[in-house]
Design a protein around this motif. Structure first.
Motif, mmCIF file in Angstrom:
data_model
loop_
_atom_site.group_PDB
_atom_site.id
_atom_site.type_symbol
_atom_site.label_atom_id
_atom_site.label_comp_id
_atom_site.label_asym_id
_atom_site.label_seq_id
_atom_site.Cartn_x
_atom_site.Cartn_y
_atom_site.Cartn_z
ATOM 1 N N VAL A 197 4.858 25.367 43.160
ATOM 2 C CA VAL A 197 5.324 24.343 42.218
ATOM 3 C C VAL A 197 4.195 23.906 41.297
ATOM 4 N N VAL A 198 3.006 23.678 41.864
ATOM 5 C CA VAL A 198 1.870 23.223 41.069
ATOM 6 C C VAL A 198 1.539 24.224 39.965
ATOM 7 N N PHE A 199 1.668 25.520 40.260
ATOM 8 C CA PHE A 199 1.318 26.546 39.277
ATOM 9 C C PHE A 199 2.559 27.175 38.639
ATOM 10 N N SER A 200 3.604 26.357 38.459
ATOM 11 C CA SER A 200 4.843 26.819 37.829
ATOM 12 C C SER A 200 5.074 26.058 36.531
ATOM 13 N N PRO A 201 6.065 26.458 35.733
ATOM 14 C CA PRO A 201 6.372 25.720 34.496
ATOM 15 C C PRO A 201 6.851 24.295 34.730
ATOM 16 N N VAL A 202 7.134 23.917 35.975
ATOM 17 C CA VAL A 202 7.525 22.538 36.251
ATOM 18 C C VAL A 202 6.379 21.589 35.912
ATOM 19 N N VAL A 203 5.152 21.998 36.212
ATOM 20 C CA VAL A 203 3.989 21.121 36.027
ATOM 21 C C VAL A 203 3.307 21.345 34.683
ATOM 22 N N SER A 204 3.187 22.600 34.239
ATOM 23 C CA SER A 204 2.457 22.859 32.987
ATOM 24 C C SER A 204 3.025 24.083 32.280
ATOM 25 N N GLY A 205 2.627 24.251 31.012
ATOM 26 C CA GLY A 205 2.946 25.460 30.282
ATOM 27 C C GLY A 205 4.286 25.495 29.600
ATOM 28 N N SER A 206 5.019 24.381 29.595
ATOM 29 C CA SER A 206 6.339 24.351 28.969
ATOM 30 C C SER A 206 6.533 23.001 28.287
ATOM 31 N N PRO A 207 7.339 22.946 27.218
ATOM 32 C CA PRO A 207 7.543 21.666 26.522
ATOM 33 C C PRO A 207 8.119 20.567 27.404
ATOM 34 N N ASP A 208 8.923 20.934 28.422
ATOM 35 C CA ASP A 208 9.495 19.915 29.295
ATOM 36 C C ASP A 208 8.767 19.831 30.634
ATOM 37 N N SER A 209 7.535 20.325 30.696
ATOM 38 C CA SER A 209 6.735 20.210 31.907
ATOM 39 C C SER A 209 6.243 18.778 32.100
ATOM 40 N N ILE A 210 5.788 18.485 33.306
ATOM 41 C CA ILE A 210 5.207 17.170 33.574
ATOM 42 C C ILE A 210 3.932 16.992 32.769
ATOM 43 N N LEU A 211 3.158 18.067 32.621
ATOM 44 C CA LEU A 211 1.925 18.053 31.811
ATOM 45 C C LEU A 211 2.060 19.089 30.696
ATOM 46 N N PRO A 212 2.831 18.785 29.651
ATOM 47 C CA PRO A 212 3.111 19.806 28.625
ATOM 48 C C PRO A 212 1.903 20.177 27.778
ATOM 49 N N GLN A 213 0.865 19.345 27.773
ATOM 50 C CA GLN A 213 -0.283 19.604 26.918
ATOM 51 C C GLN A 213 -1.251 20.632 27.487
ATOM 52 N N VAL A 214 -1.075 21.021 28.754
ATOM 53 C CA VAL A 214 -1.958 22.023 29.369
ATOM 54 C C VAL A 214 -1.108 23.175 29.895
ATOM 55 N N ASP A 215 -1.778 24.271 30.219
ATOM 56 C CA ASP A 215 -1.072 25.453 30.713
ATOM 57 C C ASP A 215 -1.932 26.160 31.751
ATOM 58 N N PHE A 216 -1.601 25.960 33.030
ATOM 59 C CA PHE A 216 -2.249 26.706 34.105
ATOM 60 C C PHE A 216 -1.202 27.339 35.022
ATOM 61 N N ALA A 217 -0.005 27.581 34.462
ATOM 62 C CA ALA A 217 1.089 28.150 35.249
ATOM 63 C C ALA A 217 0.960 29.674 35.312
ATOM 64 N N TRP A 218 0.979 30.218 36.519
ATOM 65 C CA TRP A 218 1.022 31.673 36.673
ATOM 66 C C TRP A 218 2.255 32.125 37.454
ATOM 67 N N PHE A 219 2.960 31.165 38.118
ATOM 68 C CA PHE A 219 4.216 31.500 38.787
ATOM 69 C C PHE A 219 5.356 31.263 37.806
ATOM 70 N N PRO A 220 6.166 32.269 37.473
ATOM 71 C CA PRO A 220 7.091 32.143 36.340
ATOM 72 C C PRO A 220 8.381 31.369 36.615
ATOM 73 N N LEU A 221 8.728 31.131 37.888
ATOM 74 C CA LEU A 221 10.007 30.504 38.207
ATOM 75 C C LEU A 221 9.867 28.990 38.319
ATOM 76 N N THR A 222 10.916 28.275 37.937
ATOM 77 C CA THR A 222 10.882 26.819 38.044
ATOM 78 C C THR A 222 11.238 26.333 39.434
ATOM 79 N N ASN A 223 11.836 27.173 40.265
ATOM 80 C CA ASN A 223 12.107 26.817 41.653
ATOM 81 C C ASN A 223 11.529 27.906 42.554
ATOM 82 N N PRO A 224 10.717 27.555 43.550
ATOM 83 C CA PRO A 224 10.017 28.563 44.351
ATOM 84 C C PRO A 224 10.807 29.063 45.556
ATOM 85 N N GLY A 225 12.068 28.661 45.693
ATOM 86 C CA GLY A 225 12.813 28.948 46.915
ATOM 87 C C GLY A 225 12.883 30.406 47.297
ATOM 88 N N VAL A 226 13.021 31.298 46.332
ATOM 89 C CA VAL A 226 13.181 32.717 46.637
ATOM 90 C C VAL A 226 11.927 33.300 47.300
#
Length: 522
Positions: free
Chosen positions: A453-482
């Motif tokens: 979750v920390v390294f997903s678009p939920v936290v960074s790297g997307s306009p609707d991320s929690i931290l949209p101004q930074v980008d350290f996402a390397w996991f591409p899915l918004t939900n890690p369940g799979v």
């Protein structure tokens, strides 16, 4: 909704709060730990099933799903299917066995034949983490509703409302315990379902009670047109988006059986038969509700239009309130506001009670005091814990206010499935399962889910991320369940097969007989 009356909305909600607080005070009888944590196990299957529905149907179900259907059609309704199908897992694999084996919390089941202290500590950590993620989503949802329904747009005003909701939920828990909280959830479920039914009837009446006509008008006012009637409007853009939906669906279906506040409700009934009936009642109740959301979602698109919904302050979440204002004016909008707030209030009260009970019963009584704590001290610690949890969730809700509320709810399900489901099923059905496997399963699922979750678009790297101004996402899915859910099962299996102290054969046999027959359960 320029003609909306915030005073009317707050008045209707205020009446609900006063009445339910009075009811909680009247029914409160938390003289023992059993009364406070499990209402003495005196609720019937029907009562507990409706309370389960009230505990499970959050504001995301009422506002979020209706909005998703209004904007994306078929793909939006798939959320309802995921939320509902998860109850089959509860009915077939969890409810009866959990009621027979435990007493107050999930930690009772996981530690039954394992080493008590490390397993109970892990269960408490898992419960607190899942409850916190779920709770801040609800608290932040309260802030969004204020902007949408009560015409409060300042961040300070929304923070005040989040604080008020948090204080109210703590009062419900401190005064009423499980019994009072259950009655609040029953009333809230009745209000929510009645509101959904009324809106559905009004809607169908406007279109001559023809669902076909309603859906045709919805397609005409949606830029996607008739594409909303087939899969792919939201999750069909690429193979990655399809995989993201599979991950989300896996979390929704399997996470239900791992949500601590849902599992704890099975201890409020006297026996396993009533536990099964609880699930049946909850499933039927929610099936009817989700069918109503299908009509409400398409009705919002037909009457308000998708562009108006997306342009409103709450985005997709504004669909149901916009619809209520179109068909019933300020009065129906006020009722929707009251129901939405009541929904948040009941859900966070249940989460607070669950988290405080797990800390007091699993961690304080059995880890810190090594089983020597008395029932009175457990209840006292639980009440103090509820205050701390309330304050923490208020702060968390303020910090994430307006950010990724739908993601947070889905993530809570992913955390629940990753940390709890594998260890519960292994404990109940695998005789060889041991303490090491339990700890690896819980901590492996929690840590992998949190890391992804920390390294997903939920936290960074997307306009609707929690931290949209930074980008350290390397996991591409918004939900890690799979990834995190299978990893949890794998960790539990590997930890067990690597060896370590095996569980007591006599306790294993006792747990098997007890879980299947109920002999010896309290």
């Amino acid at each position: 909704m320029s003609g909306a009356d915030p005073v009317l909305n707050m008045s209707i909600f205020g009446v609900f709060v006063v009445l339910t607080l009075y009811l909680v005070y009247r029914v409160s009888s938390a003289s023992t730990a059993s009364d406070y944590f499990a209402a003495g196990g005196r609720f019937s299957g029907a009562q507990n099933g409706i309370a389960l529905a009230g505990d499970y149907l959050s504001a995301a179900s009422f506002l979020g799903i209706a909005g998703a259907i209004a904007v994306y059609g078929y793909d939006g309704f798939l959320y309802s299917i995921g939320f509902l199908v998860g109850w089959l897992v509860n009915l077939l694999l969890v409810a009866e066995h959990l009621r027979n084996t435990g007493r107050f919390t999930m930690g009772d089941v996981l530690s039954f034949r394992m080493r008590q202290r490390p397993v109970r500590a892990a269960a408490a950590v898992s419960t607190l983490m899942i409850s916190f993620v779920y709770m801040i989503a609800q608290m932040a949802g309260a802030g969004s509703l204020v902007a949408l329904l009560l015409d409060v747009h300042s961040s300070s005003g929304q923070a005040l409302v989040i604080g008020a909701v948090g204080l109210l939920m703590v009062v419900y828990v401190l005064v009423g315990g499980m019994k009072g909280t259950t009655w609040v959830q029953i009333i809230k479920a009745g209000m929510l379902i009645t509101c959904a039914l009324l809106i559905t009837m009004f809607l169908l009446g406007k279109f001559g009670y023809s669902m076909t006509s309603l859906m045709q008008h919805a397609a005409e006012r949606n830029p996607l047109g008739e594409q909303i009637f087939s899969p792919g409007a939201k999750y069909g853009e690429s193979g990655l988006s399809k995989l993201d939906f599979v991950s989300l669906s896996l979390a929704l279906v399997l996470g239900t059986a791992g949500l601590p506040h849902v599992l704890m409700r099975f201890y409020t009934v006297p026996n396993a038969l009533q536990a099964r009936r609880s699930v049946v009642w909850a499933t039927v109740t929610m099936a009817g509700f989700y069918l109503c959301t299908l009509v409400i979602g398409f009705g919002a698109a037909a009457l308000a239009g998708t562009d108006a919904i997306l342009g409103a302050p709450g985005g997709e979440n504004s669909a149901a309130p916009l619809l209520a204002y179109r068909i019933g004016g300020t009065v129906l909008l006020g009722i929707v506001a009251a129901v939405a707030f009541a929904t948040i209030l009941a859900v966070v009260a249940g989460l607070t009670l669950t988290a405080s009970a797990s800390f007091a019963h699993d961690f304080y009584a059995n880890v810190v005091r090594r089983g020597a704590a008395g029932p009175d001290s457990e209840v006292r610690v639980a009440r103090w814990t509820a205050l701390v949890i309330g304050a923490t969730s208020i702060l968390g809700g303020i910090l994430v206010n307006g950010q990724n509320i739908a993601f947070l709810v889905g993530l809570a399900f992913a955390f629940a499935a990753s940390a709890n489901l594998s260890t519960l099923l292994y404990s109940l059905f695998w005789r060889r399962f041991n303490t090491r496997g339990t700890l690896w399963g819980i901590y492996g699922g929690l840590s992998s889910c949190l890391l992804l979750v920390v390294f997903s678009p939920v936290v960074s790297g997307s306009p609707d991320s929690i931290l949209p101004q930074v980008d350290f996402a390397w996991f591409p899915l918004t939900n890690p369940g799979v990834v995190s859910i299978p990893f949890s099962f794998l960790c539990g299996a590997i930890g067990t097969l690597l060896g370590g102290p095996r569980s007591d054969p006599r306790r294993t046999a006792e747990m098997e007989v007890r879980s299947l027959t109920g002999i010896g359960s309290i």
